[in-house]
Each structure stands twice: as structure tokens, then as C-alpha cells.
Design a protein around this motif. Structure first.
Motif, mmCIF file in Angstrom:
data_model
loop_
_atom_site.group_PDB
_atom_site.id
_atom_site.type_symbol
_atom_site.label_atom_id
_atom_site.label_comp_id
_atom_site.label_asym_id
_atom_site.label_seq_id
_atom_site.Cartn_x
_atom_site.Cartn_y
_atom_site.Cartn_z
ATOM 1 N N GLY A 74 0.810 -1.224 0.000
ATOM 2 C CA GLY A 74 0.000 0.000 0.000
ATOM 3 C C GLY A 74 0.838 1.266 0.000
ATOM 4 N N PRO A 75 1.777 1.389 -0.967
ATOM 5 C CA PRO A 75 2.636 2.577 -0.997
ATOM 6 C C PRO A 75 2.054 3.751 -1.783
ATOM 7 C CG PRO A 75 3.323 1.078 -2.718
ATOM 8 C CD PRO A 75 2.128 0.442 -2.048
ATOM 9 N N SER A 105 -0.737 5.674 -1.330
ATOM 10 C CA SER A 105 -1.665 6.656 -0.748
ATOM 11 C C SER A 105 -1.401 6.784 0.750
ATOM 12 C CB SER A 105 -3.099 6.151 -0.994
ATOM 13 O OG SER A 105 -4.045 6.880 -0.264
ATOM 14 N N ARG A 117 -1.260 -1.678 -6.395
ATOM 15 C CA ARG A 117 -1.869 -1.669 -7.733
ATOM 16 C C ARG A 117 -1.653 -0.293 -8.370
ATOM 17 N NH1 ARG A 117 -8.262 -1.342 -5.858
ATOM 18 N NH2 ARG A 117 -7.895 0.335 -4.366
ATOM 19 N N ARG A 128 1.134 5.391 -10.724
ATOM 20 C CA ARG A 128 0.694 6.641 -10.071
ATOM 21 C C ARG A 128 1.793 7.238 -9.199
ATOM 22 N NH1 ARG A 128 -4.177 4.803 -6.630
ATOM 23 N NH2 ARG A 128 -3.120 2.826 -6.853
ATOM 24 N N ALA A 187 -7.035 -7.186 -3.655
ATOM 25 C CA ALA A 187 -8.385 -7.758 -3.563
ATOM 26 C C ALA A 187 -8.424 -9.130 -4.236
ATOM 27 C CB ALA A 187 -9.410 -6.828 -4.194
ATOM 28 N N ASN A 198 0.857 -2.567 5.491
ATOM 29 C CA ASN A 198 0.140 -1.290 5.596
ATOM 30 C C ASN A 198 -1.145 -1.238 4.780
ATOM 31 O OD1 ASN A 198 -0.094 1.802 5.813
ATOM 32 N ND2 ASN A 198 0.175 1.462 3.607
ATOM 33 N N ALA A 199 -1.174 -1.903 3.623
ATOM 34 C CA ALA A 199 -2.369 -1.788 2.764
ATOM 35 C C ALA A 199 -3.606 -2.213 3.539
ATOM 36 C CB ALA A 199 -2.210 -2.660 1.522
ATOM 37 N N SER A 203 -1.989 -1.798 12.370
ATOM 38 C CA SER A 203 -3.235 -2.305 12.929
ATOM 39 C C SER A 203 -4.191 -1.134 13.113
ATOM 40 C CB SER A 203 -2.928 -3.033 14.236
ATOM 41 O OG SER A 203 -4.064 -3.686 14.717
ATOM 42 N N SER A 204 -5.054 -1.223 14.088
ATOM 43 C CA SER A 204 -6.066 -0.186 14.288
ATOM 44 C C SER A 204 -6.701 -0.426 15.648
ATOM 45 C CB SER A 204 -7.128 -0.327 13.185
ATOM 46 O OG SER A 204 -8.266 0.441 13.507
ATOM 47 N N ASP A 237 -0.716 0.934 15.948
ATOM 48 C CA ASP A 237 -2.009 1.619 15.766
ATOM 49 C C ASP A 237 -1.714 3.088 15.469
ATOM 50 O OD1 ASP A 237 -4.434 2.863 15.888
ATOM 51 O OD2 ASP A 237 -4.930 2.220 17.928
ATOM 52 N N THR A 268 -6.204 10.872 5.903
ATOM 53 C CA THR A 268 -5.900 10.168 4.652
ATOM 54 C C THR A 268 -7.202 9.897 3.892
ATOM 55 O OG1 THR A 268 -6.174 7.990 5.638
ATOM 56 C CG2 THR A 268 -3.958 8.945 5.760
ATOM 57 N N PRO A 269 -7.091 9.410 2.651
ATOM 58 C CA PRO A 269 -8.316 9.088 1.897
ATOM 59 C C PRO A 269 -9.215 8.079 2.616
ATOM 60 C CG PRO A 269 -6.449 9.232 0.410
ATOM 61 C CD PRO A 269 -5.873 9.342 1.803
ATOM 62 N N GLN A 289 -10.055 8.069 5.704
ATOM 63 C CA GLN A 289 -10.980 8.825 6.564
ATOM 64 C C GLN A 289 -12.064 9.508 5.738
ATOM 65 O OE1 GLN A 289 -11.582 9.257 9.869
ATOM 66 N NE2 GLN A 289 -10.181 7.562 10.200
HETATM 67 N N1 LIG Z 1 -6.725 6.427 8.282
HETATM 68 C C1 LIG Z 1 -6.920 6.092 9.552
HETATM 69 O O1 LIG Z 1 -7.479 6.861 10.342
HETATM 70 C C2 LIG Z 1 -6.413 4.769 10.053
HETATM 71 C C3 LIG Z 1 -6.627 4.459 11.401
HETATM 72 C C4 LIG Z 1 -6.159 3.234 11.886
HETATM 73 C C5 LIG Z 1 -5.512 2.364 11.039
HETATM 74 N N2 LIG Z 1 -5.330 2.691 9.731
HETATM 75 C C6 LIG Z 1 -4.646 1.732 8.883
HETATM 76 O O2 LIG Z 1 -3.569 2.397 8.221
HETATM 77 C C7 LIG Z 1 -3.280 1.729 6.988
HETATM 78 C C8 LIG Z 1 -3.115 2.760 5.900
HETATM 79 O O3 LIG Z 1 -4.349 3.415 5.725
HETATM 80 P P1 LIG Z 1 -4.472 4.907 5.145
HETATM 81 O O4 LIG Z 1 -5.222 5.684 6.118
HETATM 82 O O5 LIG Z 1 -3.141 5.375 4.655
HETATM 83 O O6 LIG Z 1 -5.477 4.606 3.923
HETATM 84 P P2 LIG Z 1 -5.405 4.946 2.382
HETATM 85 O O7 LIG Z 1 -4.892 6.309 2.139
HETATM 86 O O8 LIG Z 1 -6.733 4.555 1.861
HETATM 87 O O9 LIG Z 1 -4.283 3.915 1.830
HETATM 88 C C9 LIG Z 1 -4.529 2.540 1.808
HETATM 89 C C10 LIG Z 1 -3.456 1.851 0.984
HETATM 90 O O10 LIG Z 1 -3.876 0.472 0.804
HETATM 91 C C11 LIG Z 1 -3.893 0.217 -0.595
HETATM 92 N N3 LIG Z 1 -4.918 -0.711 -1.052
HETATM 93 C C12 LIG Z 1 -6.243 -0.694 -0.764
HETATM 94 N N4 LIG Z 1 -6.864 -1.615 -1.519
HETATM 95 C C13 LIG Z 1 -5.925 -2.194 -2.304
HETATM 96 C C14 LIG Z 1 -5.953 -3.200 -3.299
HETATM 97 N N5 LIG Z 1 -7.088 -3.803 -3.669
HETATM 98 N N6 LIG Z 1 -4.782 -3.557 -3.886
HETATM 99 C C15 LIG Z 1 -3.624 -2.954 -3.566
HETATM 100 N N7 LIG Z 1 -3.531 -1.987 -2.640
HETATM 101 C C16 LIG Z 1 -4.680 -1.615 -2.020
HETATM 102 C C17 LIG Z 1 -4.223 1.557 -1.232
HETATM 103 O O11 LIG Z 1 -3.933 1.495 -2.612
HETATM 104 P P3 LIG Z 1 -4.816 2.323 -3.700
HETATM 105 O O12 LIG Z 1 -4.192 3.690 -3.713
HETATM 106 O O13 LIG Z 1 -4.589 1.553 -4.949
HETATM 107 O O14 LIG Z 1 -6.232 2.317 -3.217
HETATM 108 C C18 LIG Z 1 -3.318 2.481 -0.413
HETATM 109 O O15 LIG Z 1 -2.001 2.426 -0.881
HETATM 110 C C19 LIG Z 1 -4.417 0.741 6.769
HETATM 111 O O16 LIG Z 1 -3.986 -0.567 7.106
HETATM 112 C C20 LIG Z 1 -5.490 1.193 7.747
HETATM 113 O O17 LIG Z 1 -6.316 0.128 8.174
HETATM 114 C C21 LIG Z 1 -5.764 3.875 9.222
#
Ligand SMILES: NC(=O)c1ccc[n+]([C@@H]2O[C@H](COP(=O)([O-])OP(=O)(O)OC[C@H]3O[C@@H](n4cnc5c(N)ncnc54)[C@H](OP(=O)(O)O)[C@@H]3O)[C@@H](O)[C@H]2O)c1
Length: 243
Positions: free
Chosen positions: A12-13, A15, A37, A41, A61, A93-94, A146-147, A188, A194-195, A197
Motif C-alpha cells: 500500500g505505498p 496513498s 496496484r 501513479r 483484492a 500497511n495496505a 493495525s487499528s 495503531d 488520509t483518503p 478517513q
Molecule cells: N486512516 C486512519 O485513520 C487509520 C486508522 C487506523 C488504522 N489505519 C490503517 O492504516 C493503513 C493505511 O491506511 P491509510 O489511512 O493510509 O489509507 P489509504 O490512504 O486509503 O491507503 C490505503 C493503501 O492500501 C492500498 N490498497 C487498498 N486496496 C488495495 C488493493 N485492492 N490492492 C492494492 N492496494 C490496495 C491503497 O492502494 P490504492 O491507492 O490503490 O487504493 C493504499 O495504498 C491501513 O492498514 C489502515 O487500516 C488507518
């Protein structure tokens, strides 16, 4: 550049948190393997990294399909073998939070993608990592993003909470199976700007009764900047690599 200290596998690099971590690790003496994926980008970010970077293009997925997980495992094992260093970090991370919706409203099939991305893909990548570190007599550090949702039930998040909880337990089992060669840390990150949220805020109150609370965090500027949190992850990774 000084000697490469080890390999960092980052899922998940493209976003949010992962993209910030990629930028930071790109300035470190590590060999990077990125799994995601549409990696074109982030072509400019990858091109700016002077250390070796290996790309594995994969829609996580698709980990719902056994042939695809085998492909991912094989591709990753081969890349790790080409790099050949004995210290490996897996920054898992993804992740996705969708589908958001209450039990009874989300069909069973809605669980396929979160289980594939949040659990099965990390399992496939960890299989490759374990086979690799055993083959080079090396060591593995898993930094599992994690979370709070992995340990705390939230209404509307059954798919997210259960897939994150399962991943956490999976890594804990690994940690107790192979303590001599594996270290597991759950990380956590807190509530990040981020997107992910944005997707949470787009849910209806019926789908996610706490949506107003999460919108308020954004409106009041209380979401954490992902770069700040990525720095904490970078520190943990580099500390382990330097031990
Ligand atoms: N945001 C929060 O508040 C929060 C809180 C607690 C934990 N987390 C955890 O932090 C981690 C990062 O989240 P984030 O907030 O940075 O979210 P994000 O901006 O949505 O990034 C998620 C990453 O996962 C990748 N991903 C999702 N579906 C995918 C797929 N089908 N194939 C390949 N890659 C895929 C995304 O790729 P695409 O760009 O291709 O979609 C993106 O690189 C996650 O594990 C999340 O559960 C986040």
C-alpha cells in the motif's frame, strides 16, 4: 550511499500513510519492495529513490483467489531472493475500511475484499517472507499497521474490525511460533488525515452511527498528519535494522 542495511517490504505505498512512509524510506539505506496496484501513479516518487526499489504490481483484492495468492507469494519470494539480504522488514500497511454498514445490511460477499486485502494478502506475503528468511538464515520484523478497530468493536465496521482483528491474531501466532527469527509489532496509527478517513466520513449514519464524531475530528483539525505517523514507523524500522 553506505551499505544497504536490509530489505523493507511495504504494501500500500500509493496513498496516505504508505506513501509518506515510502518517501521517508526512499532516503534510507534500504532495499525497497513495494506491493500495490497501479504503481505508475507513484512513478515519480519511485524514480526519485536512489536505493534499489522493486515493484510488485498486484491488486490485493485478488487475494480471494488461491491462484493469485500463489502468484503473489512466488513473485515476492523471487524478488527477495534477487536482493539476497538477511534482514527483512514487512510493513503491512495496505488496508480498506469498506464495506461500512451494519450487520444484516452487508451481504456475505461484502466481506471478500476486506478479508482479502486486510488478511489474506498479508498471509501470502508473510509466507514468502518466512520462506525467504529461513532460506538465508535471516530475520524478519513485521510492523503490522493495525487499528483500534482490531480490538474494539465499532458499529458499522464489522468487516473492518473482524479482518483487522484476524490479521493481528495471525501475526501473534507467527510471533509465538518463531520467536528466534521473527519480531512482531502492532502499530495503531491513530486517526489519520488520509483518503481512508474521507471514505469513513462519506458513510451515512445508518451505515456508521459514529460518522458525526469522525467528521468532527476532521472539521476541528484533529486528524493526525500521515507524515508525522510515518516518521514513527520509519524510526521503528531503522532501529530494528540497526540492532
Ligand atoms: N486512516 C486512519 O485513520 C487509520 C486508522 C487506523 C488504522 N489505519 C490503517 O492504516 C493503513 C493505511 O491506511 P491509510 O489511512 O493510509 O489509507 P489509504 O490512504 O486509503 O491507503 C490505503 C493503501 O492500501 C492500498 N490498497 C487498498 N486496496 C488495495 C488493493 N485492492 N490492492 C492494492 N492496494 C490496495 C491503497 O492502494 P490504492 O491507492 O490503490 O487504493 C493504499 O495504498 C491501513 O492498514 C489502515 O487500516 C488507518
Amino acid at each position: 550511499m553506505s551499505a544497504i542495511k536490509g530489505i523493507v517490504l511495504l504494501s500500500g505505498p500509493t496513498s496516505g500513510l504508505g506513501l509518506e512512509l515510502l518517501r521517508l524510506l526512499g532516503q534510507q539505506d534500504v532495499a525497497l519492495v513495494v506491493v500495490g496496484r497501479k504503481l505508475e501513479r507513484i512513478g515519480d516518487v519511485l524514480a526519485a529513490i536512489s536505493a534499489p526499489v522493486h515493484r510488485i504490481e498486484f491488486d490485493l483484492a485478488e487475494a480471494q483467489c488461491p491462484e493469485k495468492t500463489e502468484q503473489l507469494e512466488k513473485a515476492l519470494f523471487e524478488v527477495l531472493g534477487k536482493i539476497g539480504l538477511d534482514r527483512l522488514v514487512f510493513a503491512s500497511n495496505a488496508g480498506i475500511v469498506e464495506p461500512i454498514g451494519q450487520v444484516g445490511d452487508v451481504p456475505v460477499s461484502g466481506f471478500n475484499a476486506p478479508l482479502a486485502i486486510n488478511l489474506l494478502a498479508p498471509v501470502a506475503m508473510t509466507n514468502a517472507c518466512m520462506r525467504y528468511v529461513k532460506s538465508v538464515n535471516g530475520r524478519l520484523f513485521v510492523l503490522n499497521v493495525s487499528s483500534g478497530a482490531a480490538t474494539r468493536p465499532l458499529p458499522g465496521w464489522a468487516a473492518y474490525c473482524s479482518s483487522k482483528a484476524a490479521a493481528r491474531m495471525y501475526f501473534d501466532v507467527l510471533g509465538c511460533e518463531a520467536p528466534a527469527i521473527v519480531r512482531i509489532q502492532h502499530f495503531d496509527p491513530g486517526v489519520l488525515d488520509t483518503p481512508m478517513q474521507a471514505k469513513i466520513r462519506a458513510a451515512s449514519e445508518q451505515q456508521f452511527p459514529l460518522v458525526q464524531q469522525f467528521s468532527a475530528l476532521k472539521n476541528e483539525g484533529r486528524l493526525k498528519p500521515p507524515l508525522e505517523v510515518a516518521r514513527q514507523m520509519e524510526l521503528r524500522i531503522m532501529e530494528w535494522l540497526q540492532q
